[in-house]
Enzyme design. Structure first.
Site, PDB file in Angstrom:
ATOM      1  N   TYR A  59      -1.622   0.263  10.962  1.00  0.00           N
ATOM      2  CA  TYR A  59      -1.884  -0.409   9.685  1.00  0.00           C
ATOM      3  C   TYR A  59      -0.650  -0.316   8.787  1.00  0.00           C
ATOM      4  O   TYR A  59      -0.174  -1.323   8.242  1.00  0.00           O
ATOM      5  CB  TYR A  59      -3.097   0.247   9.007  1.00  0.00           C
ATOM      6  CG  TYR A  59      -3.302  -0.149   7.565  1.00  0.00           C
ATOM      7  CD1 TYR A  59      -3.931  -1.339   7.224  1.00  0.00           C
ATOM      8  CD2 TYR A  59      -2.879   0.691   6.517  1.00  0.00           C
ATOM      9  CE1 TYR A  59      -4.123  -1.702   5.895  1.00  0.00           C
ATOM     10  CE2 TYR A  59      -3.078   0.348   5.192  1.00  0.00           C
ATOM     11  CZ  TYR A  59      -3.694  -0.849   4.886  1.00  0.00           C
ATOM     12  OH  TYR A  59      -3.884  -1.204   3.561  1.00  0.00           O
ATOM     13  N   GLU A  73       0.236   3.579   1.866  1.00  0.00           N
ATOM     14  CA  GLU A  73       0.363   3.976   3.275  1.00  0.00           C
ATOM     15  C   GLU A  73       1.785   3.735   3.785  1.00  0.00           C
ATOM     16  O   GLU A  73       2.180   4.288   4.804  1.00  0.00           O
ATOM     17  CB  GLU A  73      -0.629   3.194   4.136  1.00  0.00           C
ATOM     18  CG  GLU A  73      -2.026   3.779   4.160  1.00  0.00           C
ATOM     19  CD  GLU A  73      -2.109   5.105   4.899  1.00  0.00           C
ATOM     20  OE1 GLU A  73      -1.761   5.146   6.081  1.00  0.00           O
ATOM     21  OE2 GLU A  73      -2.524   6.097   4.281  1.00  0.00           O
ATOM     22  N   THR A  86       0.794  -1.223   0.000  1.00  0.00           N
ATOM     23  CA  THR A  86       0.000   0.000   0.000  1.00  0.00           C
ATOM     24  C   THR A  86       0.828   1.276   0.000  1.00  0.00           C
ATOM     25  O   THR A  86       1.935   1.302   0.557  1.00  0.00           O
ATOM     26  CB  THR A  86      -0.915   0.013   1.249  1.00  0.00           C
ATOM     27  OG1 THR A  86      -1.418   1.334   1.467  1.00  0.00           O
ATOM     28  CG2 THR A  86      -0.178  -0.408   2.513  1.00  0.00           C
ATOM     29  N   LYS A  92       1.787  -3.351   7.478  1.00  0.00           N
ATOM     30  CA  LYS A  92       1.984  -3.582   6.038  1.00  0.00           C
ATOM     31  C   LYS A  92       3.463  -3.466   5.648  1.00  0.00           C
ATOM     32  O   LYS A  92       3.893  -3.993   4.628  1.00  0.00           O
ATOM     33  CB  LYS A  92       1.138  -2.586   5.234  1.00  0.00           C
ATOM     34  CG  LYS A  92      -0.370  -2.901   5.256  1.00  0.00           C
ATOM     35  CD  LYS A  92      -0.725  -3.988   4.241  1.00  0.00           C
ATOM     36  CE  LYS A  92      -2.214  -4.196   4.107  1.00  0.00           C
ATOM     37  NZ  LYS A  92      -2.581  -5.182   3.094  1.00  0.00           N
TER      38      LYS A  92
HETATM   39  P1  NAP Z   1     -11.658  -4.383   2.050  1.00  0.00           P
HETATM   40  O1  NAP Z   1     -12.790  -4.051   1.148  1.00  0.00           O
HETATM   41  O2  NAP Z   1     -11.636  -3.861   3.447  1.00  0.00           O
HETATM   42  O3  NAP Z   1     -11.565  -5.995   2.107  1.00  0.00           O
HETATM   43  C1  NAP Z   1     -10.752  -6.632   3.041  1.00  0.00           C
HETATM   44  C2  NAP Z   1     -11.016  -8.114   2.969  1.00  0.00           C
HETATM   45  O4  NAP Z   1     -10.201  -8.787   3.936  1.00  0.00           O
HETATM   46  C3  NAP Z   1     -12.468  -8.533   3.298  1.00  0.00           C
HETATM   47  O5  NAP Z   1     -12.817  -9.617   2.499  1.00  0.00           O
HETATM   48  C4  NAP Z   1     -12.356  -8.961   4.744  1.00  0.00           C
HETATM   49  O6  NAP Z   1     -13.372  -9.878   5.137  1.00  0.00           O
HETATM   50  C5  NAP Z   1     -11.017  -9.649   4.715  1.00  0.00           C
HETATM   51  N1  NAP Z   1     -10.398  -9.818   6.024  1.00  0.00           N
HETATM   52  C6  NAP Z   1     -10.151  -8.881   6.965  1.00  0.00           C
HETATM   53  N2  NAP Z   1      -9.522  -9.432   8.019  1.00  0.00           N
HETATM   54  C7  NAP Z   1      -9.366 -10.736   7.738  1.00  0.00           C
HETATM   55  C8  NAP Z   1      -8.802 -11.830   8.443  1.00  0.00           C
HETATM   56  N3  NAP Z   1      -8.269 -11.692   9.647  1.00  0.00           N
HETATM   57  N4  NAP Z   1      -8.825 -13.044   7.863  1.00  0.00           N
HETATM   58  C9  NAP Z   1      -9.386 -13.233   6.640  1.00  0.00           C
HETATM   59  N5  NAP Z   1      -9.947 -12.230   5.930  1.00  0.00           N
HETATM   60  C10 NAP Z   1      -9.931 -10.990   6.484  1.00  0.00           C
HETATM   61  O7  NAP Z   1     -10.271  -3.976   1.390  1.00  0.00           O
HETATM   62  P2  NAP Z   1      -9.917  -3.644  -0.137  1.00  0.00           P
HETATM   63  O8  NAP Z   1     -10.114  -2.191  -0.361  1.00  0.00           O
HETATM   64  O9  NAP Z   1     -10.573  -4.624  -1.011  1.00  0.00           O
HETATM   65  O10 NAP Z   1      -8.341  -3.873  -0.131  1.00  0.00           O
HETATM   66  C11 NAP Z   1      -7.772  -5.145  -0.420  1.00  0.00           C
HETATM   67  C12 NAP Z   1      -6.358  -5.200   0.114  1.00  0.00           C
HETATM   68  O11 NAP Z   1      -5.573  -4.197  -0.499  1.00  0.00           O
HETATM   69  C13 NAP Z   1      -6.207  -4.979   1.605  1.00  0.00           C
HETATM   70  O12 NAP Z   1      -5.143  -5.785   2.054  1.00  0.00           O
HETATM   71  C14 NAP Z   1      -5.832  -3.521   1.735  1.00  0.00           C
HETATM   72  O13 NAP Z   1      -5.108  -3.297   2.924  1.00  0.00           O
HETATM   73  C15 NAP Z   1      -4.985  -3.351   0.494  1.00  0.00           C
HETATM   74  N6  NAP Z   1      -4.968  -2.017  -0.123  1.00  0.00           N
HETATM   75  C16 NAP Z   1      -6.132  -1.395  -0.433  1.00  0.00           C
HETATM   76  C17 NAP Z   1      -6.098  -0.166  -1.059  1.00  0.00           C
HETATM   77  C18 NAP Z   1      -7.361   0.561  -1.445  1.00  0.00           C
HETATM   78  O14 NAP Z   1      -7.293   1.768  -1.688  1.00  0.00           O
HETATM   79  N7  NAP Z   1      -8.496  -0.125  -1.549  1.00  0.00           N
HETATM   80  C19 NAP Z   1      -4.855   0.410  -1.392  1.00  0.00           C
HETATM   81  C20 NAP Z   1      -3.688  -0.276  -1.077  1.00  0.00           C
HETATM   82  C21 NAP Z   1      -3.750  -1.502  -0.461  1.00  0.00           C
HETATM   83  P3  NAP Z   1     -14.838  -9.367   5.625  1.00  0.00           P
HETATM   84  O15 NAP Z   1     -15.622  -9.131   4.362  1.00  0.00           O
HETATM   85  O16 NAP Z   1     -15.296 -10.534   6.414  1.00  0.00           O
HETATM   86  O17 NAP Z   1     -14.637  -8.129   6.417  1.00  0.00           O
HETATM   87  N1  GDD Z   2     -12.324   7.385   6.419  1.00  0.00           N
HETATM   88  C1  GDD Z   2     -12.429   8.717   6.508  1.00  0.00           C
HETATM   89  N2  GDD Z   2     -13.585   9.260   7.010  1.00  0.00           N
HETATM   90  N3  GDD Z   2     -11.394   9.484   6.090  1.00  0.00           N
HETATM   91  C2  GDD Z   2     -11.541  10.820   6.166  1.00  0.00           C
HETATM   92  C3  GDD Z   2     -12.700  11.427   6.656  1.00  0.00           C
HETATM   93  C4  GDD Z   2     -13.764  10.609   7.111  1.00  0.00           C
HETATM   94  O1  GDD Z   2     -14.793  11.078   7.565  1.00  0.00           O
HETATM   95  N4  GDD Z   2     -12.540  12.769   6.579  1.00  0.00           N
HETATM   96  C5  GDD Z   2     -11.337  12.986   6.069  1.00  0.00           C
HETATM   97  N5  GDD Z   2     -10.714  11.812   5.819  1.00  0.00           N
HETATM   98  C6  GDD Z   2      -9.356  11.669   5.288  1.00  0.00           C
HETATM   99  C7  GDD Z   2      -8.454  10.743   6.109  1.00  0.00           C
HETATM  100  O2  GDD Z   2      -7.956  11.435   7.263  1.00  0.00           O
HETATM  101  C8  GDD Z   2      -7.396  10.414   5.083  1.00  0.00           C
HETATM  102  O3  GDD Z   2      -6.427  11.427   5.037  1.00  0.00           O
HETATM  103  C9  GDD Z   2      -8.158  10.420   3.745  1.00  0.00           C
HETATM  104  O4  GDD Z   2      -9.419  11.051   4.023  1.00  0.00           O
HETATM  105  C10 GDD Z   2      -8.415   9.051   3.153  1.00  0.00           C
HETATM  106  O5  GDD Z   2      -8.992   8.220   4.150  1.00  0.00           O
HETATM  107  P1  GDD Z   2      -9.606   6.788   3.797  1.00  0.00           P
HETATM  108  O6  GDD Z   2     -10.582   6.915   2.699  1.00  0.00           O
HETATM  109  O7  GDD Z   2     -10.062   6.180   5.080  1.00  0.00           O
HETATM  110  O8  GDD Z   2      -8.381   5.997   3.181  1.00  0.00           O
HETATM  111  P2  GDD Z   2      -6.850   5.884   3.632  1.00  0.00           P
HETATM  112  O9  GDD Z   2      -6.046   6.667   2.628  1.00  0.00           O
HETATM  113  O10 GDD Z   2      -6.659   6.181   5.048  1.00  0.00           O
HETATM  114  O11 GDD Z   2      -6.588   4.324   3.434  1.00  0.00           O
HETATM  115  C11 GDD Z   2      -7.016   3.651   2.259  1.00  0.00           C
HETATM  116  O12 GDD Z   2      -6.022   3.720   1.265  1.00  0.00           O
HETATM  117  C12 GDD Z   2      -4.790   3.063   1.606  1.00  0.00           C
HETATM  118  C13 GDD Z   2      -3.837   3.272   0.428  1.00  0.00           C
HETATM  119  O13 GDD Z   2      -3.216   4.511   0.541  1.00  0.00           O
HETATM  120  C14 GDD Z   2      -7.337   2.207   2.645  1.00  0.00           C
HETATM  121  O14 GDD Z   2      -7.952   1.570   1.561  1.00  0.00           O
HETATM  122  C15 GDD Z   2      -6.075   1.439   3.000  1.00  0.00           C
HETATM  123  O15 GDD Z   2      -6.391   0.059   3.173  1.00  0.00           O
HETATM  124  C16 GDD Z   2      -5.067   1.594   1.847  1.00  0.00           C
HETATM  125  O16 GDD Z   2      -3.885   0.920   2.151  1.00  0.00           O
END
Ligand code: NAP
Ligand code: GDD
Length: 392
Positions: free
Chosen positions: A158, A136, A134, A162
């Site tokens: 987190y 992050e 990520t 990671k």
């Molecule tokens: P998400 O929608 O939160 O999905 C997370 C998945 O992991 C869900 O299926 C959840 O199951 C499962 N899970 C959580 N804890 C678990 C555990 N202990 N054992 C088995 N399964 C578990 O996340 P996403 O946005 O699809 O992201 C997918 C991956 O990419 C994650 O690893 C995230 O950290 C990473 N990532 C995401 C982003 C982004 O912007 N989306 C960016 C960079 C990296 P439940 O449905 O039961 O909750």
């Molecule tokens: N969730 C959330 N809720 N975020 C907020 C809010 C709110 O009400 N208001 C402002 N934010 C700001 C957060 O402080 C952060 O700076 C930004 O919006 C994005 O927050 P999120 O959408 O929660 O995503 P994230 O960037 O913290 O994390 C996501 O992206 C990562 C990759 O950079 C997640 O998907 C992580 O799993 C992933 O690794």
């Protein structure tokens, strides 16, 4: 020729669902790891899910958890996958401050458990491994834009979990010659994005607001900037990473960064609303300050215009003004990642990866889908049925 088998952890999540769909279209047999939950949690893959008594299924689910090594080892042994996509994680940055130990266990050590399973089962030469790394990791960014060589500086439990996951993947690649790769993905969103991530929180709330079901959306840091892409584009990159002869690590990003404030304004534009922000810091508020009726009528519906006109009227006479957006410090994080912007040149060159969606297209996809969803809720409510509030 027998079909390729992929095992996806996190298949019930946003990326897992899109990746499963993508791989099934490529004629894979997809196995997914699903946690036991007290309710069905397969909504995102319902359209792919087959009745378990059908022969020749192309989607098979297994109960499991990243915190349970014996369970993971057994599933890897049973499935003998050609590819493992480790997408499971406690993926909410803010929540990781509340559950740091669990986050380290699932997001950090969980990765080690899968890598060890591959190794101990003698599958190092057969099974390719993708780790969902990520942006992050960059946290307090040391360079702009961020690429594969930019030093990491994570800013949350987190991010730190990671970081371990990233390096243990690299280490197993180097130590055991495994085909193990990291995709360092920047934020990616979609209509099925988790409801508490900021983009989806915004599109859901703005849909409710224009339909007259909610007055105000409370958010945290409006100035944070993110590099947002579409999850559909990003799962293709995951697949491409595992098709390379050599394992490696790749940044996947759009190269554009936008503040939360501007994301809200852009979402407003798609609905025909001009949104104006006033005040500073925790006193900052966003108001509906104008409406393009033609756009509103087309994307929302003329029957909902009256409520917006009333809000506009109150805004201009500065009386009974209801903010569309208000800041609530409960959404601030103890340490924040202020700005992310990725440089995906390597992925474009080596993988030939090109995203289809830009931010405008992503917002359009999300807001139009949430308008539809909330209209369904409004219809149910008007018919006397209970609808869920999902307060965060
Ligand atoms: P998400 O929608 O939160 O999905 C997370 C998945 O992991 C869900 O299926 C959840 O199951 C499962 N899970 C959580 N804890 C678990 C555990 N202990 N054992 C088995 N399964 C578990 O996340 P996403 O946005 O699809 O992201 C997918 C991956 O990419 C994650 O690893 C995230 O950290 C990473 N990532 C995401 C982003 C982004 O912007 N989306 C960016 C960079 C990296 P439940 O449905 O039961 O909750
Ligand atoms: N969730 C959330 N809720 N975020 C907020 C809010 C709110 O009400 N208001 C402002 N934010 C700001 C957060 O402080 C952060 O700076 C930004 O919006 C994005 O927050 P999120 O959408 O929660 O995503 P994230 O960037 O913290 O994390 C996501 O992206 C990562 C990759 O950079 C997640 O998907 C992580 O799993 C992933 O690794």
């Amino acid at each position: 020729m027998s079909k390729k088998k992929a095992l996806i952890t996190g298949i019930t999540g946003q990326d897992g669902a899109y990746l499963a769909e993508f791989l099934i279209k490529k004629d894979y047999i997809v196995h997914g790891l699903k946690r036991r939950a007290s309710m069905f949690n397969t909504e995102r893959i319902d359209h792919l899910y087959q009745e378990p008594h059908i022969d020749d299924r192309n989607l098979i689910l297994h109960y499991g958890d990243l915190t349970d090594s014996m369970n993971l080892t057994r599933i890897v042994q049973e499935v003998q996958p050609d590819e493992i996509y480790n997408l499971a994680a406690m993926s909410h940055v803010k929540v990781s401050f509340d559950t740091p130990e669990y986050t380290a266990n699932s997001d950090g050590i969980g990765v080690l458990r899968i890598l060890e399973a591959i190794r101990l089962l003698g599958l190092s030469n057969k099974t390719r491994f993708y780790q969902a790394s990520t942006s992050e990791l960059y946290g307090l960014v040391q360079e702009i834009p961020q690429n594969e060589k930019t030093p990491f500086y994570p800013r949350s439990p987190y991010g730190v979990a990671k970081l371990y996951a990233y390096w243990i993947t690299v280490n197993y690649r180097e130590a055991y010659n495994m085909h193990a790769s990291n995709g360092i993905l920047f934020n990616h969103e979609s209509p099925i994005r988790g409801e508490t991530f900021v983009t989806r929180k915004i599109t859901r709330a703005m849909a409710r607001i224009v339909l007259g079901m909610q007055d105000t959306l409370y958010v945290g840091n409006l100035s944070a900037q993110r590099d947002w892409g579409h999850a559909k584009d990003y799962v293709q990159a995951m697949y491409l990473i595992l098709q390379q002869d050599k394992p490696d690590d790749y940044v996947i990003a759009t190269g554009t960064t936008t503040s939360i404030r501007d994301f809200i304004k852009m979402t407003g534009e798609k609905l025909g609303l001009l949104i104006s922000f006033e005040g500073k810091d925790i006193e900052e508020k966003g108001y509906i300050a104008g409406v393009n009726e033609a756009v509103f009528n087309e994307n929302v519906g003329s029957q909902y215009l009256e409520n917006i006109k009333m809000r506009l009227e109150n805004y201009s006479v500065k009386k009974a003004r209801k903010p569309l957006i208000s800041v609530d410090p409960q959404y601030f994080r103890p340490t924040e990642v202020e700005m992310l912007i990725g440089d995906a040149s390597k992925a474009k060159k080596v993988l030939g990866w090109e995203p289809e969606y830009d931010l405008k297209g992503l917002i359009e996809d999300m807001i139009l889908s949430d308008i539809k969803l909330m209209k369904k809720d409004a219809y149910l409510r008007n018919g006397g049925y209970r609808i869920l509030n999902y307060f965060e």
